[in-house]
Design an enzyme around this catalytic site. Sequence first.
Site, PDB file in Angstrom:
ATOM      1  N   HIS A  89       0.692  -0.965   0.155  1.00  0.00           N
ATOM      2  CA  HIS A  89      -0.181  -0.083  -0.054  1.00  0.00           C
ATOM      3  C   HIS A  89       0.821   0.999   0.314  1.00  0.00           C
ATOM      4  O   HIS A  89       1.021   1.936   0.548  1.00  0.00           O
ATOM      5  CB  HIS A  89      -1.297  -0.154   1.188  1.00  0.00           C
ATOM      6  CG  HIS A  89      -1.581  -1.646   1.047  1.00  0.00           C
ATOM      7  ND1 HIS A  89      -2.619  -1.001   2.425  1.00  0.00           N
ATOM      8  CD2 HIS A  89      -2.417  -1.720   0.746  1.00  0.00           C
ATOM      9  CE1 HIS A  89      -2.891  -2.509   2.298  1.00  0.00           C
ATOM     10  NE2 HIS A  89      -2.971  -2.363   0.981  1.00  0.00           N
TER      11      HIS A  89
HETATM   12  C1  LIG Z   1      -0.295  -7.670  -4.914  1.00  0.00           C
HETATM   13  C2  LIG Z   1      -1.025  -6.642  -4.008  1.00  0.00           C
HETATM   14  C3  LIG Z   1      -2.462  -6.562  -2.787  1.00  0.00           C
HETATM   15  C4  LIG Z   1      -3.194  -5.815  -3.284  1.00  0.00           C
HETATM   16  N1  LIG Z   1      -4.055  -5.719  -2.011  1.00  0.00           N
HETATM   17  C5  LIG Z   1      -5.324  -5.117  -2.054  1.00  0.00           C
HETATM   18  C6  LIG Z   1      -6.064  -5.553  -1.057  1.00  0.00           C
HETATM   19  O1  LIG Z   1      -7.278  -6.278  -1.449  1.00  0.00           O
HETATM   20  N2  LIG Z   1      -7.215  -4.003  -0.794  1.00  0.00           N
HETATM   21  C7  LIG Z   1      -6.692  -3.149  -1.238  1.00  0.00           C
HETATM   22  O2  LIG Z   1      -8.021  -2.055  -0.307  1.00  0.00           O
HETATM   23  N3  LIG Z   1      -6.025  -2.711  -1.830  1.00  0.00           N
HETATM   24  C8  LIG Z   1      -5.469  -3.296  -1.693  1.00  0.00           C
HETATM   25  N4  LIG Z   1      -3.729  -3.416  -2.633  1.00  0.00           N
HETATM   26  C9  LIG Z   1      -3.592  -2.051  -3.152  1.00  0.00           C
HETATM   27  C10 LIG Z   1      -4.111  -1.066  -3.765  1.00  0.00           C
HETATM   28  O3  LIG Z   1      -4.306  -1.663  -4.794  1.00  0.00           O
HETATM   29  C11 LIG Z   1      -3.559  -0.201  -4.680  1.00  0.00           C
HETATM   30  O4  LIG Z   1      -2.844   0.926  -3.528  1.00  0.00           O
HETATM   31  C12 LIG Z   1      -4.456   0.197  -5.850  1.00  0.00           C
HETATM   32  O5  LIG Z   1      -4.191  -0.371  -7.194  1.00  0.00           O
HETATM   33  C13 LIG Z   1      -3.358   2.109  -5.572  1.00  0.00           C
HETATM   34  O6  LIG Z   1      -3.751   2.806  -6.813  1.00  0.00           O
HETATM   35  P1  LIG Z   1      -3.302   3.737  -8.001  1.00  0.00           P
HETATM   36  O7  LIG Z   1      -4.175   4.433  -8.803  1.00  0.00           O
HETATM   37  O8  LIG Z   1      -3.061   4.679  -6.901  1.00  0.00           O
HETATM   38  O9  LIG Z   1      -2.013   3.101  -8.325  1.00  0.00           O
HETATM   39  P2  LIG Z   1      -2.203   1.455  -9.128  1.00  0.00           P
HETATM   40  O10 LIG Z   1      -3.244   1.271  -9.793  1.00  0.00           O
HETATM   41  O11 LIG Z   1      -0.957   0.887  -9.056  1.00  0.00           O
HETATM   42  O12 LIG Z   1      -2.034   2.213 -11.192  1.00  0.00           O
HETATM   43  C14 LIG Z   1      -0.577   2.659 -12.072  1.00  0.00           C
HETATM   44  C15 LIG Z   1      -1.204   2.158 -13.585  1.00  0.00           C
HETATM   45  O13 LIG Z   1      -0.616   3.092 -13.558  1.00  0.00           O
HETATM   46  C16 LIG Z   1       0.636   2.417 -15.194  1.00  0.00           C
HETATM   47  N5  LIG Z   1       2.315   3.130 -14.670  1.00  0.00           N
HETATM   48  C17 LIG Z   1       2.934   3.127 -14.353  1.00  0.00           C
HETATM   49  N6  LIG Z   1       3.983   4.362 -14.795  1.00  0.00           N
HETATM   50  C18 LIG Z   1       3.455   3.887 -15.881  1.00  0.00           C
HETATM   51  C19 LIG Z   1       4.295   5.101 -17.171  1.00  0.00           C
HETATM   52  N7  LIG Z   1       5.416   4.802 -16.788  1.00  0.00           N
HETATM   53  N8  LIG Z   1       3.075   5.738 -17.978  1.00  0.00           N
HETATM   54  C20 LIG Z   1       2.270   4.555 -18.647  1.00  0.00           C
HETATM   55  N9  LIG Z   1       2.034   3.893 -17.678  1.00  0.00           N
HETATM   56  C21 LIG Z   1       2.291   3.756 -16.242  1.00  0.00           C
HETATM   57  C22 LIG Z   1       0.879   0.913 -13.520  1.00  0.00           C
HETATM   58  O14 LIG Z   1       1.560   0.243 -14.728  1.00  0.00           O
HETATM   59  C23 LIG Z   1      -0.277   0.913 -13.438  1.00  0.00           C
HETATM   60  O15 LIG Z   1      -1.491   0.088 -14.263  1.00  0.00           O
HETATM   61  C24 LIG Z   1      -2.633  -4.650  -2.927  1.00  0.00           C
HETATM   62  C25 LIG Z   1      -0.816  -4.430  -4.044  1.00  0.00           C
HETATM   63  C26 LIG Z   1      -1.483  -4.845  -4.329  1.00  0.00           C
HETATM   64  C27 LIG Z   1       0.194  -5.143  -5.450  1.00  0.00           C
END
Ligand SMILES: Cc1cc2nc3c(=O)[nH]c(=O)nc-3n(C[C@H](O)[C@H](O)[C@H](O)COP(=O)(O)OP(=O)(O)OC[C@H]3O[C@@H](n4cnc5c(N)ncnc54)[C@H](O)[C@@H]3O)c2cc1C
Length: 532
Positions: free
Chosen positions: A468
């Site tokens: 997280h």
């Molecule tokens: C193994 C695991 C288990 C988890 N379990 C849970 C759970 O059960 N419940 C829960 O609430 N949370 C859970 N989480 C945490 C939650 O999924 C994340 O906090 C959340 O998805 C973050 O969202 P975000 O939009 O900030 O980033 P992300 O969802 O990580 O999105 C970022 C996106 O940007 C893309 N990206 C990055 N750099 C670039 C670039 N330069 N150009 C283009 N694209 C790019 C990435 O590939 C990714 O798809 C878990 C996370 C993991 C990894």
Amino acid sequence: MYDFIIIGGGSAGCVLANRLSRDPSHQVLLLEAGPSDDTPLVRAPMGMVKLYESPVFNWLFWSQHEKSQNGRKVYCPQGKVLGGGSAINAMLYVRGNAWDYDNWEAQGNRGWGYGNMLQHFRNCEYNENFDDEYHGREGTLNVQSLARPHPHAERMLLAGLQAGYPFNPDFNGATQEGLGMYQVTIKDRQRCSAARAFLQPVMARPNLTVVTGAQTSRIDIVGGRAAGVAYEHDGHLVTVKATREVIVSAGAFNSPKLLMLSGVGPRAELEKHGIEVVVDLPGVGQNLQEHVDMVIGTQSRIGDTMSQTLKGMAQAVIGLIQYNLGRTGWISKPVVESGGFIKSSDQVATPDIQIQSTTNLFKDHGLDKTVMKQYGYSMHVTLLRPKSRGQVTLKSADFRDDPLIQLNMLAEDEDVKCLLAGVNKGREMLAQPAYDRHRGVELFPGEHVQSDEQLEKALRAKANHVYHPVGTCKMGHDPLAVVDDQLRVHGVDGLRVIDASIMPTIVSGNTNAPAMAIGDRGAELILNEQVD
Ligand SMILES: Cc1cc2nc3c(=O)[nH]c(=O)nc-3n(C[C@H](O)[C@H](O)[C@H](O)COP(=O)(O)OP(=O)(O)OC[C@H]3O[C@@H](n4cnc5c(N)ncnc54)[C@H](O)[C@@H]3O)c2cc1C
């Protein structure tokens, strides 16, 4: 040429793409570095165990050597696929505590209190079981309560009640405290990721372009304004222009990396890599927070948990057949089913420890498979509001290089004390009569680890986190703030960061639902600004 360019099709990015393309006059481009999510691994809930180590769907980051953790490097998986973290995560639907958001607002971030954020959670959610003042059916993110939890999950709950904790039927309702079954983002026994909930229904919109396999290398900032981005696709460098805004939603490791590569970040860090400084923003990459996690693993005398024994392998094959035939069996289930939120002591006002129970032995992020050769169960004890802060910096000016991650977990004594108290409470639960028929030897931290000193040693040697990361592009108005409370990057026009990295302080629970709510609020801020 697009009105809006969104970098990152993860939890927040998918919500944004949906909301911003609702108005057919907006041309929206969503760039995702990873592939499409159209694979059974993403769809099947238990596919998570493979995605977790997949070089195709996961960035597979590792931290630097961690001084506060005996010099270990710590695994930091992150989703690299349409849906981002929501496509590879454990699917627990948790919002955190109302206090978390009220605290953001108290820090001067207008409109971020829970009173307001509740509506953003509701905008996203379609809750199959609850329809009340906390939950609704206005959104497309399918949330459900577990219909048939594994008997082990019920055992853990019973043990918690025997230890004196209250039952809580809804951690996302009136109160967060207590133990119960988690709500999950699953629909029809398939994962409901942000891509499935928010992108799939609108993919046919002619004004929405989604490009996968497109890693953004740089944001072009011209005359103080984000004018467009460059990305790599099929080995070619492509440049696109944004007439209104560029939105960075690349997650807590990649968002600060991209800002720094584009000249927005701490001067010394940029100059070290020969990057021209556009805005000296010292907070970019700082303020990294994670939920530190210690696992208590216990052998089971009754073989009803998951294992890699011969019987366990046979059960896995049966599970595959069951899932393929009718989406039933253990592959249709999430890895964590029961747990909840407790206080490490009577002195704290809101829960600061989370319990997550799994039906297997889980060691070293599950990377140590040898332990699975026996039956057992694990209890994750997680520190919800760490005081320690880490940072993300650059390895080089090359966008293909991974960012340097320094977690600094357990650097603050207070964090060690709190997690230690949590582990003791976890052990109290595991000692309850509910487990009497099942309880074998405690394998880790181990029965010989009893004193505070021994436990602290074990935490430094073995504690990990629960994936997280947040806080590296923090919202606020202080010297370390990267975005203001409208999520606009300080010092650059037409540029916002909208994802989990903007959290000034980590929420007291899993971060997927909060990232989506941040996406929904971010879209509202953008759309309202245009109306003004
Ligand atoms: C193994 C695991 C288990 C988890 N379990 C849970 C759970 O059960 N419940 C829960 O609430 N949370 C859970 N989480 C945490 C939650 O999924 C994340 O906090 C959340 O998805 C973050 O969202 P975000 O939009 O900030 O980033 P992300 O969802 O990580 O999105 C970022 C996106 O940007 C893309 N990206 C990055 N750099 C670039 C670039 N330069 N150009 C283009 N694209 C790019 C990435 O590939 C990714 O798809 C878990 C996370 C993991 C990894």
